[in-house]
Design an enzyme around this catalytic site. Structure first.
Site, PDB file in Angstrom:
ATOM      1  N   HIS A  64      -2.278  -7.879  -8.905  1.00 24.89           N
ATOM      2  CA  HIS A  64      -2.048  -6.522  -8.411  1.00 24.89           C
ATOM      3  C   HIS A  64      -0.626  -6.452  -7.873  1.00 24.89           C
ATOM      4  CE1 HIS A  64      -2.673  -2.614  -6.716  1.00 24.89           C
ATOM      5  NE2 HIS A  64      -2.295  -3.043  -5.535  1.00 24.89           N
ATOM      6  N   ASP A  84       2.197  -4.333  -6.460  1.00 25.04           N
ATOM      7  CA  ASP A  84       2.612  -3.061  -5.858  1.00 25.04           C
ATOM      8  C   ASP A  84       4.052  -2.741  -6.221  1.00 25.04           C
ATOM      9  OD1 ASP A  84       0.327  -2.170  -4.305  1.00 25.04           O
ATOM     10  OD2 ASP A  84       0.627  -4.003  -3.133  1.00 25.04           O
ATOM     11  N   ASP A 106      -6.719  -0.173  -6.030  1.00 30.38           N
ATOM     12  CA  ASP A 106      -6.260  -0.238  -4.635  1.00 30.38           C
ATOM     13  C   ASP A 106      -6.128   1.113  -3.933  1.00 30.38           C
ATOM     14  OD1 ASP A 106      -5.553  -1.645  -2.366  1.00 30.38           O
ATOM     15  OD2 ASP A 106      -3.424  -1.734  -2.844  1.00 30.38           O
ATOM     16  N   HIS A 130       0.875   4.001  -4.841  1.00 24.68           N
ATOM     17  CA  HIS A 130      -0.048   4.163  -3.710  1.00 24.68           C
ATOM     18  C   HIS A 130       0.490   3.588  -2.400  1.00 24.68           C
ATOM     19  CE1 HIS A 130      -1.401   0.415  -5.743  1.00 24.68           C
ATOM     20  NE2 HIS A 130      -1.552  -0.019  -4.508  1.00 24.68           N
TER      21      HIS A 130
HETATM   22 ZN   LIG Z   1      -1.641  -1.958  -3.871  1.00 25.38          ZN
END
Ligand SMILES: [Zn+2]
Ligand SMILES: *[C@@H]1O[C@H](CO)[C@@H](O)[C@H](O)[C@H]1NC(C)=O
Ligand SMILES: *[C@@H]1O[C@H](CO)[C@@H](O)[C@H](O)[C@H]1NC(C)=O
Ligand SMILES: *[C@@H]1O[C@H](CO)[C@@H](O)[C@H](O)[C@H]1NC(C)=O
Ligand SMILES: *[C@@H]1O[C@H](CO)[C@@H](O)[C@H](O)[C@H]1NC(C)=O
Ligand SMILES: *[C@@H]1O[C@H](CO)[C@@H](O)[C@H](O)[C@H]1NC(C)=O
Ligand SMILES: *[C@@H]1O[C@H](CO)[C@@H](O)[C@H](O)[C@H]1NC(C)=O
Length: 935
Positions: free
Chosen positions: A56, A58, A180, A423
């Site tokens: 994941h 970001d 997420d 996000h």
């Molecule tokens: Zn995230």
């Protein structure tokens, strides 16, 4: 071709000249395509544990997107996405059974740019064989509460087009992956369904919701986010067992502490049997929450797989030993979400459904409602929405240019907006230095956009036009006119029908004449700028007054040129009216009257058609809970979480100093509540839109006590515990106070858990009246009492809420607490016309005219008049009807343009304007007579 009202049958949203669909619908998927032949078989009668190896990544959070990419700034975090992609691709090549999924196209783009032909060819092979599968495919994994739908569609288009251009069919993701984001919107699900995804997977849903779903085996469902669409909008939605993390004890990343599988009997410490048994137990526990004999086991986490072998080697062994175990009822396989869905599809079972509704708000425990981020970082949120206008107009204008030379400039602003939807970007949950980096990208994006805009303006208005400057600080009344005497203003209208807009231009005191594009002089007003604005820290402007004029006849997807001439005449400035204390202060604009209490200085009533109704407005604050997050009760309010210390809000002040300035066409009420909170209420002649321009900050901090500021509009509307909030700017979501549609909600946080995200507006209504509140940026909103709309506008907090960012939301600008200034447009209207008034105003509020200035090259207005015929342009031959919006107009390839048309009304929302509209493209945009506006 026709466009039906958006809640009628397909096509809801995307009518495209060049039809874009990504992915393949579930029904036609059946192992056919060559890219997914690679699904490992499942074993009937056993529990099939589908290992999803994932990372994941970001697109900015504790570090900036580029710091994460390179792995720099190790003090913030040790990881680098470039190494992840290097490592994963070479580990995949070592073993044909291994699978991996990748999500964030902005990172993949960064990496692919650097690869040589040899690496590219081998990665292409992995993709073609389904061993590397892209999920979602957006430029980022977007937030779902705070982005506007136009920006969401753009960021998905940017990523998906890149993948398709790079890998063709096998690069097209078939499953969306929102593991997420902190809650899930109906609009995002509807978009995914329209884009052709087979389904979506979530990591985070409310703690009460997931507990019940685990018990009831309803973790997977068919969600119908818009009931009026019928089965057309149905969308497979799966919730993962453990967010997106590996099962406890089975994190094999080099940064995890769990034990590897030690299996060589010649060595000491062999643990393989215990580890295998533990894993089987985990799989059985997970499987109890799901309806079929298939279960997803996510193996990965934030920035995992920098050393991909540490994951793959251990998964290889788990698979080998679990499957080798005699009489085991568990089968473990490398899988992908597309392969998992293929397995589910074979089971032929009927899924439970979720009708209407969405997944907001998200409470991760009984005292942690993630409703603060709806408002966190209000000025950054505003900037993102402002740059969206620049992006839309840049794409529109570029289609009018003869060649593709400015593609890089357009790509820059597209990329900047792409990462801003992440996000931890527009959501406001990133660290301060990361927000600053997004802002830098956005600002570079606007500069690049201005190059396109300037080339287009010269092309369309004339080569004489001096270079235009953007005015990004208009919201604090800062936009310097370059010449002391004559200046141009160009106003571009990104909406496909003719509009008008009041221009409020900050100027130094003086006498000004304004000439419209036909050379005619326009009526103007000159009002003093509210004193609190002049004192905003960092404001650098000589402007002390607002020069206000009505810019009418703004052409559809087009612009008007205005000349602003400063004369030596004595200025006519609207003076403050003398108001007697203890008497009502009445502002009458010919259409409505606003009645302020002369003693308190607060708004009390509105009079329409001779009838007075309650319309009170004041500012309040909640004290943010302090805490160190040892347990739920010790949870602090922070960047994500809203947790008021008490269930009562406190009035900032019971009274406000009030001044009233009345011009010819505009009246302003200046209110000062405290030195850090003021408001300008502005109404125009014969116009029922009321502008509440609030200014908050620096929010004072005493004894480490943070404050969360709300504005409240109170009416007598019998709203019956119900209020409506928009879903990413599109359809309305019905909200009921203290209620959840799919479980019995526990009132552990009566305030925070009643907050919902708004991006463009909220309303309450009864059988007669409706109160519309249009916002200029995403905010959190609620209705704590019948007749009331409450909107959080700013927050300053000194404690971290322990959701990972490890930094309190204490925004500082110019060495003081950040000042935010924004606008709510309030419409208190007859319920029968309320939807129409909202929609038509809203499209102009989101896609507000873009103002630029330059010095004028004409010495005076006489010469300006002579050139009048070239002072205006439109990209359309004819305007579109008011209920149709051009969502996208964008260069797609060298020879094609992408256009998306959209009906802006919901089904049955308005008796006339909700009806379908036929559009004929062959003769330009021509349509039958448009339904009357008064219908
Ligand atoms: Zn995230
Ligand atoms: C994907 O790329 C192919 C060429 O590789 C092209 O024919 C097709 O139109 C593209 N699809 C989309 C949706 O852009
Ligand atoms: C879920 O379980 C609750 C009680 O535990 C029950 O009342 C409800 O009907 C169940 N819902 C579904 C969809 O099975
Ligand atoms: C799928 O289930 C339906 C009823 O639930 C049944 O009618 C149908 O025959 C089943 N199809 C297969 C391929 O098993
Ligand atoms: C594109 O247009 C610009 C400005 O009109 C011009 O300078 C440039 O030479 C053109 N490029 C091509 C490749 O036609
Ligand atoms: C104005 O407000 C004061 C203080 O709340 C109240 O006593 C007074 O009655 C109000 N005046 C009017 C005219 O409503
Ligand atoms: C401003 O222009 C619009 C559009 O022509 C018009 O409806 C409105 O009445 C004008 N406002 C004033 C104060 O003249």
């Amino acid at each position: 071709m026709g466009i039906t009202s958006r809640r009628q049958r397909f096509p809801r949203l995307l009518i495209t000249l060049c039809l874009v669909t990504f992915g393949i619908p579930l029904s036609s998927q059946e192992d056919k395509t060559k890219c997914h032949q690679a699904c490992h078989p499942t074993v009937p009668g056993k529990i099939n544990a589908h290992i999803i190896a994932h990372t994941h990544d970001d697109v900015g959070w504790l570090k900036t997107v580029d710091q994460y990419y390179y792995g720099s700034k190790k003090e913030h975090s040790q990881l680098g996405v470039q190494y992840i992609l290097d490592s994963v691709t070479s580990e995949l090549a070592k073993n044909k059974d291994r699978r991996f999924v990748y999500v964030e196209t902005s990172f993949f783009w960064r990496w692919w740019e650097e690869q040589n032909d040899h690496v590219r060819a081998s990665v292409k092979e992995l993709v073609d064989q389904g061993r590397l599968e892209f999920l979602l495919g957006g430029w980022c994994m977007s937030d779902e509460a705070t982005p506007h739908y136009s920006a969401l569609i753009d960021q998905m288009t940017l990523g998906l087009k890149y993948l398709n251009d790079t890998f063709g069919e096998c690069g097209q993701p078939r499953v969306a992956w929102q593991i997420d984001p902190f809650g899930h919107s109906a609009e995002v699900a509807l978009e995914f369904a329209d884009m052709g995804f087979d389904g979506v997977f979530f990591g985070r849903i409310d703690h009460e919701d997931i507990a019940l779903r685990k018990k009831n085996k309803t973790m997977e469902m068919v969600w119908r986010p818009d009931d009026t669409l019928g089965p057309e909008g149905d969308f497979f939605t799966g919730v993962m067992y453990n967010i997106y993390d590996p099962p406890a004890g089975f994190c094999f990343d080099t940064y995890c502490d769990d034990e590897p599988i030690m299996d060589n009997p010649k060595l000491h410490g062999v643990n393989v049997n215990t580890r295998v048994n533990e894993f089987i137990e985990v799989v059985k526990k997970y499987a109890q929450a799901y309806k079929t004999n298939n279960v997803i086991i996510t193996m990965g986490g934030d920035f995992h797989y920098v050393v991909a072998s540490s994951w793959f080697k251990n998964i290889d062994k788990l698979i080998k030993y679990v499957n080798a175990k005699p009489n085991s009822d568990v089968n473990v396989l490398y899988s992908t979400p597309a392969c998992y869905l293929q397995a589910l599809n074979k089971e032929n079972i009927t899924w439970p459904s979720k009708m209407d509704d969405d997944f907001f708000p998200y409470g991760s425990d009984e005292h942690s409602y993630w409703t603060g981020y709806y408002t966190s970082r209000p000025t950054f949120k505003y900037f993102v929405y402002q740059v969206n206008v620049a992006l839309q107009m840049t794409k529109q204008l570029k289609t009018a240019l003869p060649n593709d030379t400015l593609a890089d400039e357009q790509f820059l602003i597209q990329r900047a907006m792409g990462i801003a939807q992440h996000h931890d970007a527009v959501s406001g949950t990133e660290r301060q230095h990361v927000t600053d980096d997004y802002s830098l990208y956005l600002s570079e994006g606007v500069q690049a956009a201005m190059k396109v805009i300037n080339v287009a303006y010269r092309h369309l208005l004339g080569d004489y036009l001096p270079e235009q400057q953007a005015c990004l600080l208009m919201n604090i009344s800062q936009c310097e006119l370059p010449s002391p005497t004559t200046n141009y203003v160009v106003l571009y209208n990104p909406v496909a029908h003719e509009t008008s807009s009041y221009v409020v231009l900050p100027v130094p005191v003086g006498s000004y004449k304004v000439f419209g594009p036909a050379g005619n002089e326009l009526e103007t007003d000159l009002l003093p700028i509210q004193s609190s604005v002049l004192a905003i820290p960092g404001r650098q402007s000589t402007a002390t007054h607002s020069l206000i004029f009505n810019a009418t006849g703004l052409p559809p997807l087009g612009a008007n040129l205005y000349l602003i001439e400063k004369t030596t005449a004595v200025p006519t400035i609207a003076q403050a009216k003398t108001v007697a204390k203890n008497e009502d202060i009445v502002v009458d604009n010919g259409k409505i009257k606003l009645i302020f209490n002369g003693t308190t200085g607060l708004l009390e009533q509105i009079v329409r058609n001779g009838v007075a109704s309650k319309l009170k407005q004041n500012f309040y604050y909640y004290e943010g809970a302090k805490g160190y997050n040892y347990n739920p009760l010790n949870r602090a309010s922070g960047a994500y979480i809203f947790r008021p210390a008490k269930d009562e809000k406190i009035a900032v002040n019971e009274t406000a100093e009030i001044k009233v300035f009345q011009g010819k066409n505009v009246t302003e009420v200046h209110q000062i509540f405290t030195p850090w909170l003021s408001q300008t209420i502005r109404v125009y002649s014969n116009d029922e839109n009321i502008e509440f321009i609030w200014q908050v900050g620096p929010i004072p901090i005493v004894e480490w006590q943070g404050k969360e500021i709300v504005t409240v509009y109170d009416t007598d509307i019998a709203s019956n515990s119900t209020f409506y909030t928009d879903s990413n700017g599109r359809r309305w979501m019905k909200r009921l106070r203290n209620y959840r549609s799919s479980w019995n909600w526990t009132a552990s946080e009566p305030i925070a858990a009643n907050y919902y995200p708004v991006t463009t507006g909220a309303y309450i209504a009864d059988k007669k009246q409706r109160l519309n509140v249009l916002v200029d940026r995403p905010e959190g909103a609620s209705s704590m009492r019948n007749g009331s709309v409450e909107i959080m506008i700013h927050r300053r907090l000194l404690y971290d809420d322990n959701k990972g960012v490890r930094e309190p939301l204490d925004e500082i600008a110019f060495s003081q607490g950040l000042v935010a200034r924004g606008t709510h447009i309030v419409q208190f209207v007859d319920v029968r016309h309320a939807a129409k008034k909202y929609r038509l105003r809203n499209v102009r509020n989101v896609y507000r005219p873009w103002l630029t200035v330059s010095k004028a090259d004409v010495p005076n207005s006489a010469e300006f008049k002579i050139s009048a015929k070239s002072n205006s342009f439109s990209l359309l031959k004819k305007p579109l009807p008011h209920n149709i919006h051009i969502l996208t107009l964008e260069q797609w390839t060298n020879s094609t343009v992408l256009a998306r048309f959209e009906h802006i009304f919901d089904k049955k929302e308005d008796p006339a304007l909700s009806s379908p509209v036929p559009l004929f493209f062959n003769t330009g945009f021509v349509q039958p007579p448009e339904p009357t506006e008064n219908g």
